[in-house]
Design a protein around this motif. Structure first.
Motif, PDB file in Angstrom:
ATOM      1  N   ASN A 156      -9.777   7.982  45.923  1.00  9.52           N
ATOM      2  CA  ASN A 156     -11.001   8.762  46.123  1.00  9.52           C
ATOM      3  C   ASN A 156     -10.948   9.563  47.422  1.00  9.52           C
ATOM      4  OD1 ASN A 156     -11.117   6.731  47.946  1.00  9.52           O
ATOM      5  ND2 ASN A 156     -12.950   5.759  47.145  1.00  9.52           N
ATOM      6  N   HIS A 193     -21.186  13.755  40.428  1.00  9.01           N
ATOM      7  CA  HIS A 193     -19.729  13.623  40.369  1.00  9.01           C
ATOM      8  C   HIS A 193     -19.329  12.468  39.437  1.00  9.01           C
ATOM      9  CE1 HIS A 193     -15.591  13.245  41.687  1.00  9.01           C
ATOM     10  NE2 HIS A 193     -15.726  14.400  42.328  1.00  9.01           N
ATOM     11  N   ARG A 232      -7.573   3.675  43.871  1.00 10.19           N
ATOM     12  CA  ARG A 232      -8.858   4.314  43.640  1.00 10.19           C
ATOM     13  C   ARG A 232      -8.732   5.823  43.793  1.00 10.19           C
ATOM     14  NH1 ARG A 232     -14.306   2.507  42.298  1.00 10.19           N
ATOM     15  NH2 ARG A 232     -13.756   0.456  41.608  1.00 10.19           N
ATOM     16  N   THR A 240     -12.636   8.168  34.899  1.00  8.28           N
ATOM     17  CA  THR A 240     -13.181   9.418  35.420  1.00  8.28           C
ATOM     18  C   THR A 240     -12.048  10.262  35.973  1.00  8.28           C
ATOM     19  OG1 THR A 240     -13.506   8.506  37.631  1.00  8.28           O
ATOM     20  CG2 THR A 240     -15.337   8.299  36.106  1.00  8.28           C
ATOM     21  N   GLY A 241     -12.255  11.574  35.990  1.00  9.06           N
ATOM     22  CA  GLY A 241     -11.243  12.449  36.561  1.00  9.06           C
ATOM     23  C   GLY A 241     -10.849  13.541  35.592  1.00  9.06           C
ATOM     24  N   HIS A 242      -9.621  14.009  35.728  1.00  8.22           N
ATOM     25  CA  HIS A 242      -9.191  15.128  34.873  1.00  8.22           C
ATOM     26  C   HIS A 242      -8.368  14.671  33.677  1.00  8.22           C
ATOM     27  CE1 HIS A 242      -5.333  14.678  36.768  1.00  8.22           C
ATOM     28  NE2 HIS A 242      -5.803  15.014  37.957  1.00  8.22           N
ATOM     29  N   GLU A 274     -12.637  -2.386  47.653  1.00  8.36           N
ATOM     30  CA  GLU A 274     -12.055  -1.745  46.466  1.00  8.36           C
ATOM     31  C   GLU A 274     -11.994  -0.224  46.615  1.00  8.36           C
ATOM     32  OE1 GLU A 274     -15.465  -3.426  44.406  1.00  8.36           O
ATOM     33  OE2 GLU A 274     -15.736  -1.512  43.390  1.00  8.36           O
ATOM     34  N   HIS A 275     -12.924   0.327  47.408  1.00 10.78           N
ATOM     35  CA  HIS A 275     -12.941   1.789  47.567  1.00 10.78           C
ATOM     36  C   HIS A 275     -11.836   2.291  48.479  1.00 10.78           C
ATOM     37  CE1 HIS A 275     -16.630   2.509  45.334  1.00 10.78           C
ATOM     38  NE2 HIS A 275     -17.065   1.389  45.864  1.00 10.78           N
ATOM     39  N   THR A 317     -18.159   4.567  39.171  1.00 13.60           N
ATOM     40  CA  THR A 317     -18.316   3.440  40.093  1.00 13.60           C
ATOM     41  C   THR A 317     -19.532   2.594  39.718  1.00 13.60           C
ATOM     42  OG1 THR A 317     -17.318   4.730  41.865  1.00 13.60           O
ATOM     43  CG2 THR A 317     -18.617   2.827  42.536  1.00 13.60           C
ATOM     44  N   ASP A 335     -17.163  15.468  47.733  1.00  7.48           N
ATOM     45  CA  ASP A 335     -17.868  15.994  46.556  1.00  7.48           C
ATOM     46  C   ASP A 335     -18.541  14.883  45.756  1.00  7.48           C
ATOM     47  OD1 ASP A 335     -15.410  14.988  45.784  1.00  7.48           O
ATOM     48  OD2 ASP A 335     -14.921  16.630  44.419  1.00  7.48           O
ATOM     49  N   ALA A 336     -18.174  13.611  46.016  1.00  5.55           N
ATOM     50  CA  ALA A 336     -18.832  12.493  45.327  1.00  5.55           C
ATOM     51  C   ALA A 336     -19.751  11.786  46.315  1.00  5.55           C
ATOM     52  CB  ALA A 336     -17.799  11.514  44.787  1.00  5.55           C
ATOM     53  N   ILE A 337     -20.958  11.454  45.888  1.00  3.04           N
ATOM     54  CA  ILE A 337     -21.968  10.961  46.827  1.00  3.04           C
ATOM     55  C   ILE A 337     -21.636   9.554  47.339  1.00  3.04           C
ATOM     56  CG2 ILE A 337     -23.631  10.004  45.160  1.00  3.04           C
ATOM     57  CD1 ILE A 337     -24.619  12.273  48.057  1.00  3.04           C
ATOM     58  N   ILE A 338     -21.037   8.723  46.487  1.00  2.00           N
ATOM     59  CA  ILE A 338     -20.690   7.369  46.949  1.00  2.00           C
ATOM     60  C   ILE A 338     -19.567   7.443  47.983  1.00  2.00           C
ATOM     61  CG2 ILE A 338     -19.699   5.143  46.238  1.00  2.00           C
ATOM     62  CD1 ILE A 338     -21.358   5.416  43.645  1.00  2.00           C
ATOM     63  N   THR A 339     -18.575   8.276  47.694  1.00  2.00           N
ATOM     64  CA  THR A 339     -17.501   8.483  48.674  1.00  2.00           C
ATOM     65  C   THR A 339     -18.098   9.018  49.971  1.00  2.00           C
ATOM     66  OG1 THR A 339     -16.039   9.029  46.828  1.00  2.00           O
ATOM     67  CG2 THR A 339     -15.236   9.559  49.024  1.00  2.00           C
ATOM     68  N   LYS A 388      -7.082  15.334  49.419  1.00  3.55           N
ATOM     69  CA  LYS A 388      -7.310  15.353  47.971  1.00  3.55           C
ATOM     70  C   LYS A 388      -6.976  14.006  47.360  1.00  3.55           C
ATOM     71  CE  LYS A 388      -6.685  18.498  44.081  1.00  3.55           C
ATOM     72  NZ  LYS A 388      -6.002  17.889  42.978  1.00  3.55           N
ATOM     73  N   CYS A 403      -7.268  11.752  43.731  1.00  2.52           N
ATOM     74  CA  CYS A 403      -7.211  12.138  42.321  1.00  2.52           C
ATOM     75  C   CYS A 403      -8.639  12.154  41.767  1.00  2.52           C
ATOM     76  CB  CYS A 403      -6.339  11.138  41.577  1.00  2.52           C
ATOM     77  SG  CYS A 403      -5.982  11.576  39.895  1.00  2.52           S
ATOM     78  N   GLN A 404      -9.502  11.283  42.345  1.00  2.00           N
ATOM     79  CA  GLN A 404     -10.855  11.118  41.820  1.00  2.00           C
ATOM     80  C   GLN A 404     -11.887  11.987  42.538  1.00  2.00           C
ATOM     81  OE1 GLN A 404     -11.862   9.112  39.330  1.00  2.00           O
ATOM     82  NE2 GLN A 404      -9.909   8.160  38.872  1.00  2.00           N
ATOM     83  N   SER A 405     -11.925  11.886  43.869  1.00  2.00           N
ATOM     84  CA  SER A 405     -12.871  12.713  44.612  1.00  2.00           C
ATOM     85  C   SER A 405     -12.170  13.320  45.825  1.00  2.00           C
ATOM     86  CB  SER A 405     -14.089  11.886  45.044  1.00  2.00           C
ATOM     87  OG  SER A 405     -13.703  10.767  45.805  1.00  2.00           O
ATOM     88  N   LYS A 406     -12.822  14.335  46.390  1.00  2.00           N
ATOM     89  CA  LYS A 406     -12.226  15.049  47.529  1.00  2.00           C
ATOM     90  C   LYS A 406     -12.971  14.712  48.815  1.00  2.00           C
ATOM     91  CE  LYS A 406     -11.223  19.122  44.730  1.00  2.00           C
ATOM     92  NZ  LYS A 406     -11.693  20.481  44.429  1.00  2.00           N
ATOM     93  N   TYR A 417     -16.979  10.411  39.550  1.00  2.00           N
ATOM     94  CA  TYR A 417     -16.579   9.203  40.286  1.00  2.00           C
ATOM     95  C   TYR A 417     -17.789   8.313  40.585  1.00  2.00           C
ATOM     96  CZ  TYR A 417     -14.550   6.226  43.934  1.00  2.00           C
ATOM     97  OH  TYR A 417     -14.130   5.150  44.667  1.00  2.00           O
ATOM     98  N   ASP A 418     -18.920   8.947  40.903  1.00  4.58           N
ATOM     99  CA  ASP A 418     -20.139   8.183  41.187  1.00  4.58           C
ATOM    100  C   ASP A 418     -20.619   7.436  39.942  1.00  4.58           C
ATOM    101  OD1 ASP A 418     -20.230   9.017  43.862  1.00  4.58           O
ATOM    102  OD2 ASP A 418     -21.224  10.890  43.321  1.00  4.58           O
ATOM    103  N   LEU A 437     -28.716   7.689  41.213  1.00  2.00           N
ATOM    104  CA  LEU A 437     -28.032   8.862  41.776  1.00  2.00           C
ATOM    105  C   LEU A 437     -28.924  10.091  41.888  1.00  2.00           C
ATOM    106  CD1 LEU A 437     -24.642   8.331  39.955  1.00  2.00           C
ATOM    107  CD2 LEU A 437     -24.944   8.359  42.436  1.00  2.00           C
TER     108      LEU A 437
END
Lengths: 144, 413
Positions: A122, B350, A120, B367-369, A114-115, B356, A76-80, A51, A53-56, B352-353, B412
């Motif tokens: 993520n 998402h 980040r 982004t986020g909660h 940076e990722h 970014t 859950d995020a496509i870039i990640t 987990k 904070c930003q993506s899973k 985050y995308d 996206l």
């Protein structure tokens, strides 16, 4: 370091050298994210969840009879997810000791460092750590 | 003279020149800074004040019997007086300097809680609260045996006060709620909640972190007992916050931290405590920050708080219309009575995308909660993109943001 791991890192670096701007680079990452075979829904459990904070990120590891580790992963995020696909491509089917010795230098070389920053958050840095943890655990199991 | 405004006619370009970061670049593009709810950028006056202090006035305050110490103490206390006037507090001693909104709330939850909370008492919060106005109260409730009750929120992110009478009762000892939602920008109906708390004999703390930089706050008119906020969200320095508290309550509360400055006499048998406000300011404070905050207040005063609100209302309208016009945008807290903070998601993408790809185009968003997990579980979204504007943002920047967002969507989808 295993030569295949290094070859794969070099391959990725060459692929990214073809891109002239950030858009092409990210379009490619997004494409990779879309192409990454999905992890089985049954495996998307909290146990396999890293987990951020930003993506899973979900990571599943299994071992083959030849002593190599195999990974499937998802985000859950496509870039990640695209970045996850690159990491899986480098480590999939490799021996635990080779995985443990690997310096994952391609991420910096293709300008996506940076990722990996912990700020980040993520899930990607956690995923790489988790791959190494699996490798270490498997190596210990083999020795027993 | 009106303390909030000695303003000249509003000149946006001149104002932007006063904020050095407004002319910087990010990832090869002119920076579009839409993360002002996280922290605002700083005017030159503030930077000069910080520099001046360290270069010419640096000394510890309240204790040295020398020229520099007296000068620093005077400037430090002048800032407290200016802040008291800005908030229309009854006296400067009601202004306590802390490290931020979070510490201001923790101070009250700990110290007030120790004095006033007992088993069976109730603390009322709201669904939209920032975690820093939830967790300190959970800790206080655990220590005291008090219970927490929560004001619900409607689909637009505004509190639903239908059952306020059953929520705020004779059992309620504290109502701790935000003035403006950090996640949505919605201005909450705190006047009604404060009135209900008064009627029930409960005390009230307002988390003003997202209000203080946007519009006039008058603590006496609000009739709240505590008002907490951070300097860095009002064009001031980071690491510094303010707690306004009514003297009668602050006097009755025990100290929160022990140390130097906050004592009258110390023996190993017994220590007696200093007067307000020093009772709550143990140790050497952020002297440079407090003095520099005075410069931020001057900046806001010269611009004029009404001019700030008016200018931000122009940006609010344009940004809201822009977001509504982009296909697939789902905007939360989509009401008119709000500060220019916008939380949104785009069908199935998402946050985050989006964040970014906006960043790659020089647009800074969050982004986020946004530290409001209970709110998002109520609205059934795990997180959003949050774009938050401030006084110095421009309508052209909104267009740049919209173009960047459209480009991100094309990539996206």
């Amino acid at each position: 370091m295993s030569s295949t791991i290094e070859i794969r890192q070099q391959e990725i670096i060459s692929e990214f050298e073809m891109f002239s701007d950030w858009m092409q680079k990210y379009e490619y990452i997004i494409e990779l994210g879309k192409e990454l075979p999905l992890i089985a829904t049954a495996l998307k459990t909290d146990e396999l969840l890293i987990k951020g904070c930003q993506s899973k990120v979900w990571l599943h590891a299994s071992d083959a009879s030849d002593g190599c580790l195999h990974f499937t992963a998802d985000s859950d995020a496509i870039i990640t997810k695209g970045l996850v696909a690159l990491v899986v491509r480098v480590f999939d089917g490799e021996k635990p000791e080779d995985i443990l010795q690997t310096d994952l230098h391609f991420v910096k070389a293709i300008g996506l460092h940076e990722h990996l920053s912990p700020t980040r958050s993520n899930g990607l840095a956690g995923m790489i750590q988790q791959i190494k943890n699996y490798a270490l655990a498997y190596q210990l199991k083999q020795k027993q | 003279m009106d303390i909030h405004s000695i303003a000249e006619p509003f000149d946006l370009q001149k104002l932007r020149r006063q904020i050095p970061l407004m002319s910087s670049h990010a990832n090869g593009h002119p920076l579009v800074y839409f993360d002002n709810a996280a922290t605002t950028q700083k005017p030159l006056e503030l930077l000069e004040s910080l520099n001046n202090y360290y270069q010419f006035h640096n000394a510890n305050i309240h204790r040295g019997a020398h020229y520099l110490a007296n000068l620093a103490t005077e400037q430090f206390e002048d800032s407290r007086v200016a802040m008291a006037k800005w908030l229309n507090a009854s006296e400067a001693a009601e202004i306590i300097f802390t490290s931020g909104t979070t510490e201001s709330i923790n101070l009250v939850a700990f110290s007030w809680g120790q004095q006033y909370l007992k088993p069976g008492d109730e603390i009322v919060l709201s669904t939209t609260e920032h975690h820093s106005n939830i967790v300190p109260w959970q800790m206080a409730a655990e220590r005291s045996g008090a219970a927490i009750r929560v004001i619900p929120v409607d689909d637009n992110g505004i509190w639903d006060l239908t059952n306020l009478q059953t929520l705020i009762t004779a059992k309620t000892k504290m109502v701790a709620v935000q003035h403006v939602s950090n996640a949505l920008g919605t201005i909450q109906p705190i006047e009604q909640v404060i009135a209900a708390a008064r009627a029930a004999g409960a005390h009230v703390l307002i988390d003003g972190a997202q209000a203080i930089g946007h519009f006039r706050v008058d603590v006496q008119a609000l009739d709240c007992d505590f008002y907490a906020f951070s300097a860095h969200k009002m064009y001031g320095p980071t690491g510094l916050g303010v707690l306004y508290g009514k003297r009668s309550l602050l006097d009755a509360m025990p100290p929160y931290k022990g140390g130097g400055e906050m004592i009258k006499t110390v023996t190993f048998e017994k220590t007696t405590y200093n007067e307000l406000p020093h009772k709550f300011e143990a140790g050497t404070p952020d002297i440079a920050g407090v003095i520099a905050l005075h410069a931020s207040l001057n900046f806001m005063q010269q611009t004029g708080i009404e001019a700030i609100s008016t200018q931000e209302e122009v940006l609010r309208k344009k940004m809201q219309t822009t977001l509504q016009s982009i296909d697939g945008v789902e905007l939360f807290g989509d009401v008119d009575n709000k500060v220019p903070i916008f939380s949104f998601v785009l069908d199935g993408i998402h946050p985050y995308d989006i964040g970014t790809l906006l960043d790659k185009q020089g647009v800074a968003v969050r982004t986020g909660h946004h530290c409001t997990e209970p709110l998002w579980s109520r609205l059934k979204v795990p997180g959003t993109v949050r774009a938050s504007l401030a006084l110095y943002n421009t309508e052209q920047e909104i267009d740049l943001f919209a173009n960047a967002l459209r480009k991100a969507l094309t990539m996206l989808r």
